[in-house]
Structures are given as C-alpha cells and as structure tokens.
Design a protein around this motif. Structure first.
Motif, PDB file in Angstrom:
ATOM      1  N   ALA A  74      15.683 -12.269  85.874  1.00 45.80           N
ATOM      2  CA  ALA A  74      15.204 -11.018  86.579  1.00 45.80           C
ATOM      3  C   ALA A  74      16.516 -10.207  87.317  1.00 45.80           C
ATOM      4  CB  ALA A  74      14.177 -11.447  87.798  1.00 45.80           C
ATOM      5  N   ARG A  75      17.448 -10.904  87.455  1.00 43.47           N
ATOM      6  CA  ARG A  75      18.563  -9.976  88.333  1.00 43.47           C
ATOM      7  C   ARG A  75      19.652  -9.349  86.892  1.00 43.47           C
ATOM      8  NH1 ARG A  75      19.903 -14.416  93.046  1.00 43.47           N
ATOM      9  NH2 ARG A  75      18.204 -13.171  94.529  1.00 43.47           N
ATOM     10  N   LEU A  76      19.169  -9.667  85.908  1.00 44.44           N
ATOM     11  CA  LEU A  76      19.935  -9.203  84.788  1.00 44.44           C
ATOM     12  C   LEU A  76      19.940  -7.513  84.614  1.00 44.44           C
ATOM     13  CD1 LEU A  76      19.117 -11.405  81.597  1.00 44.44           C
ATOM     14  CD2 LEU A  76      21.393 -11.061  82.942  1.00 44.44           C
ATOM     15  N   SER A  77      20.659  -6.746  84.230  1.00 45.34           N
ATOM     16  CA  SER A  77      20.553  -5.271  84.153  1.00 45.34           C
ATOM     17  C   SER A  77      19.517  -5.139  82.990  1.00 45.34           C
ATOM     18  CB  SER A  77      21.855  -4.440  83.902  1.00 45.34           C
ATOM     19  OG  SER A  77      22.333  -4.931  82.642  1.00 45.34           O
ATOM     20  N   ASP A  78      19.049  -3.859  82.911  1.00 43.85           N
ATOM     21  CA  ASP A  78      18.294  -3.469  81.840  1.00 43.85           C
ATOM     22  C   ASP A  78      19.012  -3.529  80.391  1.00 43.85           C
ATOM     23  OD1 ASP A  78      16.175  -2.692  83.506  1.00 43.85           O
ATOM     24  OD2 ASP A  78      16.661  -0.849  83.669  1.00 43.85           O
ATOM     25  N   GLU A  79      20.282  -3.046  80.435  1.00 43.94           N
ATOM     26  CA  GLU A  79      21.207  -3.142  79.450  1.00 43.94           C
ATOM     27  C   GLU A  79      21.245  -4.742  78.966  1.00 43.94           C
ATOM     28  OE1 GLU A  79      21.646   0.577  81.361  1.00 43.94           O
ATOM     29  OE2 GLU A  79      21.856  -1.709  82.211  1.00 43.94           O
ATOM     30  N   GLU A  80      21.436  -5.754  79.998  1.00 41.23           N
ATOM     31  CA  GLU A  80      21.503  -6.803  79.464  1.00 41.23           C
ATOM     32  C   GLU A  80      20.353  -7.795  79.003  1.00 41.23           C
ATOM     33  OE1 GLU A  80      24.929  -8.672  82.462  1.00 41.23           O
ATOM     34  OE2 GLU A  80      23.073  -8.107  83.273  1.00 41.23           O
ATOM     35  N   LYS A 107      13.689 -11.161  74.829  1.00 45.28           N
ATOM     36  CA  LYS A 107      13.512 -11.908  73.706  1.00 45.28           C
ATOM     37  C   LYS A 107      14.519 -13.269  74.074  1.00 45.28           C
ATOM     38  CE  LYS A 107      14.977 -12.035  68.808  1.00 45.28           C
ATOM     39  NZ  LYS A 107      15.433 -11.122  67.589  1.00 45.28           N
ATOM     40  N   ALA A 108      14.019 -14.287  73.753  1.00 48.64           N
ATOM     41  CA  ALA A 108      14.904 -15.523  73.859  1.00 48.64           C
ATOM     42  C   ALA A 108      14.872 -16.264  72.757  1.00 48.64           C
ATOM     43  CB  ALA A 108      14.163 -16.444  74.990  1.00 48.64           C
ATOM     44  N   ARG A 109      16.212 -16.682  72.372  1.00 47.88           N
ATOM     45  CA  ARG A 109      16.556 -17.784  71.509  1.00 47.88           C
ATOM     46  C   ARG A 109      17.106 -19.330  71.995  1.00 47.88           C
ATOM     47  NH1 ARG A 109      20.223 -17.385  65.910  1.00 47.88           N
ATOM     48  NH2 ARG A 109      18.671 -15.771  65.577  1.00 47.88           N
ATOM     49  N   ALA A 145      24.778 -22.368  70.891  1.00 49.31           N
ATOM     50  CA  ALA A 145      24.152 -21.254  71.402  1.00 49.31           C
ATOM     51  C   ALA A 145      25.457 -20.227  72.196  1.00 49.31           C
ATOM     52  CB  ALA A 145      23.334 -21.898  72.657  1.00 49.31           C
ATOM     53  N   GLN A 146      26.254 -20.870  72.595  1.00 45.77           N
ATOM     54  CA  GLN A 146      27.327 -20.148  73.441  1.00 45.77           C
ATOM     55  C   GLN A 146      28.133 -19.132  72.099  1.00 45.77           C
ATOM     56  OE1 GLN A 146      29.520 -23.219  74.865  1.00 45.77           O
ATOM     57  NE2 GLN A 146      28.847 -22.807  77.121  1.00 45.77           N
ATOM     58  N   ARG A 147      28.314 -19.868  70.921  1.00 43.70           N
ATOM     59  CA  ARG A 147      28.902 -19.044  69.854  1.00 43.70           C
ATOM     60  C   ARG A 147      28.127 -17.872  69.712  1.00 43.70           C
ATOM     61  NH1 ARG A 147      28.163 -17.685  65.146  1.00 43.70           N
ATOM     62  NH2 ARG A 147      26.153 -18.990  64.923  1.00 43.70           N
ATOM     63  N   TYR A 148      26.792 -18.161  69.340  1.00 41.31           N
ATOM     64  CA  TYR A 148      25.698 -16.998  69.051  1.00 41.31           C
ATOM     65  C   TYR A 148      25.841 -15.923  70.095  1.00 41.31           C
ATOM     66  CZ  TYR A 148      21.275 -14.471  68.560  1.00 41.31           C
ATOM     67  OH  TYR A 148      20.132 -13.499  68.564  1.00 41.31           O
ATOM     68  N   SER A 152      26.784 -12.007  69.181  1.00 41.93           N
ATOM     69  CA  SER A 152      25.245 -11.264  69.310  1.00 41.93           C
ATOM     70  C   SER A 152      25.539 -10.444  70.368  1.00 41.93           C
ATOM     71  CB  SER A 152      24.254 -11.976  69.195  1.00 41.93           C
ATOM     72  OG  SER A 152      23.697 -12.806  70.254  1.00 41.93           O
ATOM     73  N   GLY A 153      26.027 -10.836  71.485  1.00 39.50           N
ATOM     74  CA  GLY A 153      25.813 -10.129  72.826  1.00 39.50           C
ATOM     75  C   GLY A 153      24.747 -10.568  73.464  1.00 39.50           C
ATOM     76  N   ALA A 154      23.809 -11.654  73.158  1.00 37.94           N
ATOM     77  CA  ALA A 154      22.895 -12.090  74.012  1.00 37.94           C
ATOM     78  C   ALA A 154      23.201 -12.758  75.274  1.00 37.94           C
ATOM     79  CB  ALA A 154      22.095 -13.236  73.089  1.00 37.94           C
ATOM     80  N   ILE A 155      22.690 -12.938  76.302  1.00 37.41           N
ATOM     81  CA  ILE A 155      23.133 -13.297  77.589  1.00 37.41           C
ATOM     82  C   ILE A 155      22.971 -14.841  77.618  1.00 37.41           C
ATOM     83  CG2 ILE A 155      23.052 -13.176  80.003  1.00 37.41           C
ATOM     84  CD1 ILE A 155      24.038 -10.745  78.506  1.00 37.41           C
ATOM     85  N   PHE A 156      24.150 -15.603  77.627  1.00 39.48           N
ATOM     86  CA  PHE A 156      23.752 -17.061  77.808  1.00 39.48           C
ATOM     87  C   PHE A 156      23.366 -17.681  79.296  1.00 39.48           C
ATOM     88  CE2 PHE A 156      25.641 -21.433  78.496  1.00 39.48           C
ATOM     89  CZ  PHE A 156      24.980 -22.008  77.877  1.00 39.48           C
ATOM     90  N   ILE A 157      22.135 -18.188  79.462  1.00 37.44           N
ATOM     91  CA  ILE A 157      21.707 -18.728  80.405  1.00 37.44           C
ATOM     92  C   ILE A 157      21.952 -20.191  80.574  1.00 37.44           C
ATOM     93  CG2 ILE A 157      19.264 -18.854  81.900  1.00 37.44           C
ATOM     94  CD1 ILE A 157      20.202 -16.217  81.040  1.00 37.44           C
ATOM     95  N   HIS A 158      22.985 -20.439  81.446  1.00 32.36           N
ATOM     96  CA  HIS A 158      23.502 -21.924  81.721  1.00 32.36           C
ATOM     97  C   HIS A 158      22.402 -22.620  82.637  1.00 32.36           C
ATOM     98  CE1 HIS A 158      26.145 -24.957  83.142  1.00 32.36           C
ATOM     99  NE2 HIS A 158      27.021 -24.640  82.000  1.00 32.36           N
TER     100      HIS A 158
END
Length: 423
Positions: A74-80, A107-109, A145-148, A152-158
């Motif tokens: 929820a605290r990610l920017s719109d771009e993220e 979108k979540a992978r 997941a970290q490699r992806y 890709s620029g996707a935000i990794f959720i630890h």
C-alpha cells in the motif's frame, strides 16, 4: 540479551516506530480481520495463570502475514505498483502477498518450490497471483524471485526484513493491548523476526507510556533456532542446518532489522522441542477446537514445556499469538501421530515371535483385554535379524496415556512376549 528499558524506545527502533505501526493500523482498517482473543481455561489450569489466545489462524489467508504484505504494498508509489510485485514462499507469505496484491490491484508473481503442498499452491492461485514453481526448497525459489525482480523491475516483497512489513505485523500488538489491557506477557513464534520485532515495538512503546512492564517472549523450534546463538554473539549467526515440522518458522538466519529490534526490546527467546510442537497442536485441536499449524502452536508449546517458569517469568495474564493455521492435511496426520506418541497416547511396539498359527490372535486378545485399540499391524518374515520360522510384528495402538501404555507393555511381558517400543 539486553533487558535495559531505560533507553528511548524510539531510539532503539529508529526504523520502525509506534507511529509507523499506528499508521499501518489505519491502512489495514477494513482490509483485515481484527482476530479474537479467546480465554483458554485449559491452559490456565496447566500454568496457574490466565492464558488467552490471539487467533491469527482465523485471519484472512490463514495467518498474520497479510498485515505486513498489505502495508508494504500500500505504501508503494504508483510507479512501483505498476511494475508489479514478486515474492517467494512455501506457504503463508505467498498467500498474504497474493491476497494483498488482489486488494490493491497489483500484479503479483509468487515463486514456490516444486514440492509445495497442494492446498497452499491452490490457495495462492485462488487469490489471483501468478505462481511459478522453481527449485527444491524456499532458498532456491527466493534466489529466483530476486533474480526476476532485478531483471523485470518488479518490487520484491521480503517476508520479514522490511520496516513496512514489520509495522504491519506490529498491529497485532496494538490489538492485543486494546482487547486485553491487563496483559503482562505476550508469547509468539519467531522465524526471521518480523512478527516478534513488530509486536515488541508496539507493546514496549505503549507499555512505557502507561508506566507498565509487559514482557515479550519469542519461541523457536530447537532444530531451527538461529536467534539464541545470534543474541549470544550480538551479531547475526546463520545456521548450517534447519529441520523442524514448524515450517512457518524454519528460518536459518535472522533478518538484519528484526534482529536489531529483538536484541534491544524482546525479553527472551526460548526454544521448544519437536514433540512439544506436536503436543501443542493436538492440545489446541482437542481443548480449544483450533486448527493451527506447528509454527502457530509454538507459543503454546512453550507454555506446555514450562519455558516461562524456567526463565523466571511469573505471569498473571498471558497472551499467546496463534500466528497461522495453514497446515497441509498430510502433515497434520503425521504431526498428530507424533504428538499422541509423545504424550504416550499412541504406542508402537515390535515383537519377535515364532511363526505359528494363533500367535497374532493371542497378542490381539492381550491388547484388547488391556483396553488398548490396535490401529495398524505390520507383519514380515523377511529381514537380516530374522531366523527361519520367526516373524516380526509391528503393532500401532491407541492408549490413554503413559500409565496405560506401561500396563499394555506389562500385559504382553507377563504373557511371555518381549515388546520393544518404537519411537
């Protein structure tokens, strides 16, 4: 571990504050379930104090993980958000991220290991996430997941080593204080440390405001306990090997930020046995009608093994966080059998005897007359230790406890047999 609480709570947890957690609670309003705090009379009788269960096993997606995942996203920017998110998990974190992403329209992978339990795989997909099976374990899925994310620029959720995630998990502490203001001890499982550090931050700050001392205790499986050696060394110490039925807290290395907070704010981290975890799960099933995974039952295991008394804590009002209820049915069967065995309510014996008609019937009669219930029989004539004309019989049976198990064994011995107990 330092127990000096004279220092500023804000200074100790400069990256996660009470204000952060209060803000997270506002974000989560209407998104999560404010799970109940139920009084456990059965645990109270065993411990001599009032014990309450914070039922996060009843949370959406089955565990506390959705709290931190939602706050982080929820605290990610719109771009993220437009880049999507990626995570790796074999269970609770996967479902928490998937649910949070669906709520936020992100979108979540999710990368999950090849051997992931089918119910957890199905639940993650049901929340709308794209699931990719990769690797033999969570570490391999995590690396992919970290490699992806980098590619890709996707935000990794630890799953735990992030201030927003910790703040989200800390909202449990605020709820406990609201639901049971008189609490003086809070006990919960700890893996990487996100839950424990978040709750400790919230509770210790509020306790200071109220002029009170509320103890916060972490619990690890003894075969996956990275925090005790790390706290003793005053530095993160990874484990060489992790092996426990409590897969939700099977983490071999504390998170850097959670470790900093736990080192300063948490009163103690204790360990419990595998048998203790199994017995706690059965206790909750039978006495509280709660379906809880082994990691979620770790706090109850600590009470059953008298860990609070061992470290000198006398608690009048104790809250145990049941952190999750996502247990694979096949694992549940194994854990129940182990727990019954540990409580001497499930007895397995091996008997060597001559291979002649009527022997098995005689043994069955002796067991029945001793009021035990046979649940399985394995009969073999082949083996390196067997002579011609001999047979080995392994019998599984339900008993009423340690004293009854010994009565069954004595009945077999009195009849001339030599039963060997099998763990």
């Amino acid at each position: 571990m330092s127990t000096d609480q004279t220092m500023s709570t804000t200074a100790l947890t400069s990256k996660v504050t009470l204000a952060d957690i209060e803000s997270a609670a506002k974000l989560l309003d209407g998104v999560i379930v404010k799970t109940p705090v139920d009084h456990s009379r059965a645990l109270g009788r065993l411990t001599g104090s009032s014990v309450y269960l914070k039922c996060e096993n009843l949370q959406r997606a089955g565990s506390f993980k959705v709290r931190g995942a939602y706050v982080r996203m929820a605290r990610l920017s719109d771009e993220e958000k437009a880049c999507g998110v990626v995570a790796a998990s074999a269970g609770n974190h996967a479902q928490g991220v998937a649910l949070a992403a669906s709520k936020l329209g992100i979108k979540a992978r999710i990368y999950m290991p090849l051997g992931v339990a089918l119910p957890k795989l199905a639940a993650t997909k049901d929340h709308g996430a794209e699931v990719v099976l990769h690797g033999e374990n969570v570490d391999e899925a995590l690396a992919e997941a970290q490699r992806y994310a980098e590619e890709s620029g996707a935000i990794f959720i630890h799953p735990f080593d992030n201030p927003d995630v910790i703040a989200g998990q800390g909202t449990i502490g605020l709820e406990i204080l609201e639901q049971l203001p008189e609490v003086d001890t809070i006990v919960m499982g700890v893996g990487g440390g996100g839950l424990l550090s978040g709750v400790a931050t919230a509770v210790k700050a509020r306790a200071k405001q109220m002029g009170r001392d509320i103890k916060v205790i972490g619990v690890q499986a003894e075969n996956a306990a990275a925090y005790p050696p790390s706290l003793a060394a005053d530095a993160v110490v990874p484990l060489d090997r992790v092996s426990t039925i409590a897969d939700g807290i099977a983490v071999g290395k504390p998170g850097a930020l959670p470790f900093k907070i736990i080192r300063e704010l948490v009163d103690e981290v204790v360990t419990v046995s595998e048998d203790g975890l199994a017995q706690a799960l059965i206790f909750l099933l039978e006495r509280s009608k709660m379906v809880v995974e082994p990691a979620g039952a770790s706090g109850v295991a600590a009470l059953l093994e008298n860990k609070l008394k061992e470290i000198g804590i006398e608690s009048k009002n104790t809250v145990v966080v049941l952190s999750g209820g996502n247990i694979d049915p096949m694992l549940m069967l194994k854990v129940i059998q182990r727990g019954l065995s540990a409580a001497s309510r499930f007895l397995t014996v091996k008997i060597m005897l001559h291979d002649r008609a009527g022997e098995l019937a005689t043994i069955s009669r002796i067991i029945a007359e001793a009021d035990a219930n046979v649940t399985g029989v394995d009969h073999t004539r082949i083996g390196g230790s067997l002579s011609m004309g001999d047979v080995s019989i392994t019998i599984d049976m339900e008993t009423k406890g340690e004293e009854h198990s010994e009565e069954v064994l004595n009945a077999l011995r009195s009849a001339g047999y030599q039963p060997i107990t099998v763990n």
